[in-house]
Enzyme design. Structure first.
Site, PDB file in Angstrom:
ATOM      1  CG  HIS A 256      -8.070  -3.666  -1.880  1.00  0.00           C
ATOM      2  ND1 HIS A 256      -9.088  -2.770  -2.113  1.00  0.00           N
ATOM      3  CD2 HIS A 256      -6.977  -2.895  -1.621  1.00  0.00           C
ATOM      4  CE1 HIS A 256      -8.646  -1.524  -1.995  1.00  0.00           C
ATOM      5  NE2 HIS A 256      -7.358  -1.573  -1.704  1.00  0.00           N
TER       6      HIS A 256
ATOM      7  NE  ARG B 164      -4.072   1.941   2.090  1.00  0.00           N
ATOM      8  CZ  ARG B 164      -4.450   2.655   3.150  1.00  0.00           C
ATOM      9  NH1 ARG B 164      -3.958   2.384   4.343  1.00  0.00           N
ATOM     10  NH2 ARG B 164      -5.332   3.619   3.008  1.00  0.00           N
TER      11      ARG B 164
ATOM     12  CG  HIS C  67      -1.157   5.555  -0.163  1.00  0.00           C
ATOM     13  ND1 HIS C  67      -1.685   6.114   0.963  1.00  0.00           N
ATOM     14  CD2 HIS C  67      -2.077   4.669  -0.609  1.00  0.00           C
ATOM     15  CE1 HIS C  67      -2.902   5.616   1.188  1.00  0.00           C
ATOM     16  NE2 HIS C  67      -3.147   4.733   0.262  1.00  0.00           N
TER      17      HIS C  67
ATOM     18  CG  ASN D  69       0.304   8.961   6.371  1.00  0.00           C
ATOM     19  OD1 ASN D  69       1.037   8.031   6.081  1.00  0.00           O
ATOM     20  ND2 ASN D  69       0.441   9.700   7.455  1.00  0.00           N
TER      21      ASN D  69
HETATM   22  C1  HEM Z   1      -8.451   1.832  -6.662  1.00  0.00           C
HETATM   23  C2  HEM Z   1      -8.461   2.627  -5.664  1.00  0.00           C
HETATM   24  C3  HEM Z   1      -8.140   2.226  -4.259  1.00  0.00           C
HETATM   25  C4  HEM Z   1      -8.836   2.593  -3.164  1.00  0.00           C
HETATM   26  C5  HEM Z   1     -10.076   3.468  -3.129  1.00  0.00           C
HETATM   27  C6  HEM Z   1      -8.193   2.000  -2.027  1.00  0.00           C
HETATM   28  C7  HEM Z   1      -8.594   2.177  -0.722  1.00  0.00           C
HETATM   29  C8  HEM Z   1      -8.053   1.518   0.352  1.00  0.00           C
HETATM   30  C9  HEM Z   1      -8.491   1.682   1.707  1.00  0.00           C
HETATM   31  C10 HEM Z   1      -9.568   2.650   2.164  1.00  0.00           C
HETATM   32  C11 HEM Z   1      -7.785   0.829   2.473  1.00  0.00           C
HETATM   33  C12 HEM Z   1      -7.928   0.570   3.960  1.00  0.00           C
HETATM   34  C13 HEM Z   1      -7.484   1.698   4.827  1.00  0.00           C
HETATM   35  C14 HEM Z   1      -7.954   1.410   6.220  1.00  0.00           C
HETATM   36  O1  HEM Z   1      -9.150   1.589   6.466  1.00  0.00           O
HETATM   37  O2  HEM Z   1      -7.147   0.987   7.051  1.00  0.00           O
HETATM   38  C15 HEM Z   1      -6.886   0.129   1.612  1.00  0.00           C
HETATM   39  C16 HEM Z   1      -6.007  -0.841   2.026  1.00  0.00           C
HETATM   40  C17 HEM Z   1      -5.100  -1.455   1.195  1.00  0.00           C
HETATM   41  N1  HEM Z   1      -4.887  -1.167  -0.134  1.00  0.00           N
HETATM   42 FE1  HEM Z   1      -6.041  -0.003  -1.294  1.00  0.00          FE
HETATM   43  N2  HEM Z   1      -7.124   1.271  -2.448  1.00  0.00           N
HETATM   44  C18 HEM Z   1      -7.040   1.380  -3.798  1.00  0.00           C
HETATM   45  C19 HEM Z   1      -6.082   0.833  -4.610  1.00  0.00           C
HETATM   46  C20 HEM Z   1      -5.041   0.052  -4.163  1.00  0.00           C
HETATM   47  C21 HEM Z   1      -3.930  -0.380  -4.969  1.00  0.00           C
HETATM   48  C22 HEM Z   1      -3.686   0.020  -6.411  1.00  0.00           C
HETATM   49  C23 HEM Z   1      -3.149  -1.175  -4.188  1.00  0.00           C
HETATM   50  C24 HEM Z   1      -1.882  -1.878  -4.548  1.00  0.00           C
HETATM   51  C25 HEM Z   1      -1.672  -2.442  -5.715  1.00  0.00           C
HETATM   52  C26 HEM Z   1      -3.788  -1.230  -2.890  1.00  0.00           C
HETATM   53  C27 HEM Z   1      -3.332  -1.979  -1.831  1.00  0.00           C
HETATM   54  C28 HEM Z   1      -3.882  -1.975  -0.580  1.00  0.00           C
HETATM   55  C29 HEM Z   1      -3.452  -2.860   0.487  1.00  0.00           C
HETATM   56  C30 HEM Z   1      -2.396  -3.953   0.387  1.00  0.00           C
HETATM   57  C31 HEM Z   1      -4.211  -2.518   1.608  1.00  0.00           C
HETATM   58  C32 HEM Z   1      -4.114  -3.133   3.016  1.00  0.00           C
HETATM   59  C33 HEM Z   1      -3.116  -2.325   3.831  1.00  0.00           C
HETATM   60  C34 HEM Z   1      -2.839  -2.881   5.203  1.00  0.00           C
HETATM   61  O3  HEM Z   1      -3.337  -3.954   5.563  1.00  0.00           O
HETATM   62  O4  HEM Z   1      -2.069  -2.229   5.926  1.00  0.00           O
HETATM   63  N3  HEM Z   1      -4.911  -0.465  -2.908  1.00  0.00           N
HETATM   64  N4  HEM Z   1      -7.059   0.579   0.312  1.00  0.00           N
HETATM   65  C1  LIG Z   2      -0.426  12.756  11.151  1.00  0.00           C
HETATM   66  C2  LIG Z   2       0.071  11.358  11.196  1.00  0.00           C
HETATM   67  O1  LIG Z   2      -0.385  10.577  11.984  1.00  0.00           O
HETATM   68  N1  LIG Z   2       0.984  11.026  10.303  1.00  0.00           N
HETATM   69  C3  LIG Z   2       1.576   9.729  10.276  1.00  0.00           C
HETATM   70  C4  LIG Z   2       1.607   9.172   8.884  1.00  0.00           C
HETATM   71  O2  LIG Z   2       2.215   7.898   8.899  1.00  0.00           O
HETATM   72  C5  LIG Z   2       3.498   7.795   9.480  1.00  0.00           C
HETATM   73  C6  LIG Z   2       3.876   6.380   9.543  1.00  0.00           C
HETATM   74  O3  LIG Z   2       2.896   5.636  10.187  1.00  0.00           O
HETATM   75  C7  LIG Z   2       3.550   8.392  10.888  1.00  0.00           C
HETATM   76  O4  LIG Z   2       4.885   8.426  11.330  1.00  0.00           O
HETATM   77  C8  LIG Z   2       2.957   9.766  10.870  1.00  0.00           C
HETATM   78  O5  LIG Z   2       2.920  10.251  12.202  1.00  0.00           O
END
Ligand code: HEM
Ligand SMILES: CC(=O)N[C@H]1CO[C@H](CO)[C@@H](O)[C@@H]1O
Ligand SMILES: *[C@@H]1O[C@H](CO)[C@@H](O)[C@H](O)[C@H]1NC(C)=O
Ligand SMILES: *[C@@H]1O[C@H](CO)[C@@H](O)[C@H](O)[C@H]1NC(C)=O
Length: 355
Positions: free
Chosen positions: A205, A72, A76, A104
């Site tokens: 995802h 992720r 980003h 973030n």
């Molecule tokens: C298409 C638009 C996308 C949207 C709207 C989106 C949105 C999100 C959101 C909202 C989360 C969860 C954040 C949370 O609530 O903790 C998430 C997690 C994640 N996203 Fe996406 N995402 C997108 C595209 C992508 C892409 C392109 C990738 C990588 C190829 C990706 C990989 C991931 C991964 C691996 C997680 C899990 C992160 C974790 O477990 O720490 N996403 N995404």
């Molecule tokens: C404002 C804030 O919480 N920023 C965080 C963004 O992510 C990095 C890594 O987790 C943190 O170090 C920052 O504090």
């Protein structure tokens, strides 16, 4: 006799139709951006890729969630002002930046630490020659492979940016999980990414977690009708109110394995975010979802190609940017890197003039 003829004719037509479809699906490798190459560190850091892989293999044994975190972070980084490691810059010192923007807030601290640790391991072997942007890209690539996904090569040679994006720019560049396919296709087309890229990349995802706040729009004030009822029940117990602070997995079938089950989830109306489920609800992307759900090889091939594309968005190369000493801060000297070169020029001029 005649019927055998007809049959074989049929078979020929059928198989050639099948062949050409398969050929059409085969991915031509995406073009390599100017300044990047597959052999970039071959002389300066020949062991780079094995250092990254071995380090992450160990790290994932302790925490498999780190793989999702690293994937992720790369996404980003690339979507906001290009793959220049700007997402790694600590904004707190210089005012609100990418790191302070809401998206973030849920990036995993362990992912930032892993990138720092990787850089330290690489520096020990090769010196400070590999950019943080390349480390981030390689870490994402290996997160996919080590979780069960495809193995693919990525071009290297990215340089690290000198500034991070503002909070507003970050918000504008990353689509919200409440987005529908229209919004997503629009956002991606600005980056020259198409419908197949959208569906394949969303397949990221297949690993990782999401917070209630990212999908409570589908539960409150009432259940999104495109969501399976039993699945919804589970989510209501995870998020008993619209502002509950809890998490759940993105792919209920195999939350820690990189596979095509995410697309099977979508076909069963068990996608977590609006941005996931709408890929199946919307006629423009439904067939792509189905094709990945029934053919993991096809998904892997498209995912690898789309990642190579995403990984080259607005990269800095050559003498642009810098190679950061520490991934979370700009080099102190770097404002004057240009200055140093002109100083060298001046010195040369003087020396030449004197001799
Ligand atoms: C298409 C638009 C996308 C949207 C709207 C989106 C949105 C999100 C959101 C909202 C989360 C969860 C954040 C949370 O609530 O903790 C998430 C997690 C994640 N996203 Fe996406 N995402 C997108 C595209 C992508 C892409 C392109 C990738 C990588 C190829 C990706 C990989 C991931 C991964 C691996 C997680 C899990 C992160 C974790 O477990 O720490 N996403 N995404
Ligand atoms: C404002 C804030 O919480 N920023 C965080 C963004 O992510 C990095 C890594 O987790 C943190 O170090 C920052 O504090
Ligand atoms: C998609 O979302 C946008 C913005 O919320 C909205 O204007 C549009 O009507 C939606 N499109 C569809 C097809 O639902
Ligand atoms: C968090 O979710 C789990 C199920 O996923 C649930 O058992 C637990 O009660 C939830 N916690 C809170 C505080 O809601």
């Amino acid at each position: 006799m005649a019927s055998t003829r007809v049959l074989s004719l049929f078979l020929i037509i059928f198989s050639s139709a099948f062949l050409s479809e398969a050929e059409a699906q085969a991915q031509a490798p995406p073009p390599v951006a100017k300044g990047l190459s597959f052999t970039f560190y071959d002389s300066q850091c020949p062991k780079l890729e094995s250092i990254v892989r071995e380090h992450l293999k160990k790290a994932f044994k302790k925490d498999i969630g780190l793989a999702a975190g690293l994937l992720r972070v790369h996404f980003h980084d690339c979507f906001v002002q290009g793959c220049d490691a700007s997402v790694l810059l600590d904004g707190s010192a210089s005012g609100p930046g990418e790191q302070d923007a809401p998206p973030n807030l849920t990036l995993r601290p362990s992912a930032f630490k892993a990138i720092d640790d990787l850089r330290a391991a690489i520096d020990k072997k090769c010196g400070q020659v590999v950019s943080c942007a390349d480390v981030t890209a390689l870490a994402a690539r290996d997160s996919v492979f080590l979780s069960g996904g495809p193995e693919y090569r990525i071009p290297l040679g990215r340089r690290d940016g000198l500034s991070f994006a503002t909070r507003d720019a970050t918000l504008a560049s990353l689509p919200a999980p409440t987005s529908n396919v229209t919004v997503l296709l629009n956002a991606l087309s600005k980056l020259n990414l198409n419908d197949k890229d959208l569906v394949a990349l969303s397949g990221g995802h297949t690993i990782g977690i999401g917070h209630c706040s990212s999908f409570s729009n589908r539960l409150y004030p009432s259940r999104d009708s495109t969501m399976d009822q039993t699945f919804a029940k589970r989510l209501y117990s995870t998020c008993p109110s619209s502002n509950a602070d809890n998490t759940t997995v993105l792919d209920i079938r195999s939350p820690n394995t990189f596979d095509n089950k995410y697309f099977v989830d979508l076909m069963n109306r068990q996608g977590l975010f609006t941005s996931d489920q709408d890929l199946y609800s919307d006629g423009r992307t439904r067939e792509i979802v189905k094709s990945f759900a029934v053919n993991q090889g096809l998904f892997f091939e498209q995912f690898a190609a789309s990642m190579v594309k995403m990984g080259q968005l607005s990269v800095l190369t050559g003498r642009q940017g810098e190679i950061r000493a520490s991934c979370s801060v700009r080099n102190k000297r770097s404002q004057s890197e240009e200055g140093i070169w002109s100083l060298v020029d001046d010195l040369l001029q003087t020396t030449l003039a004197q001799s």
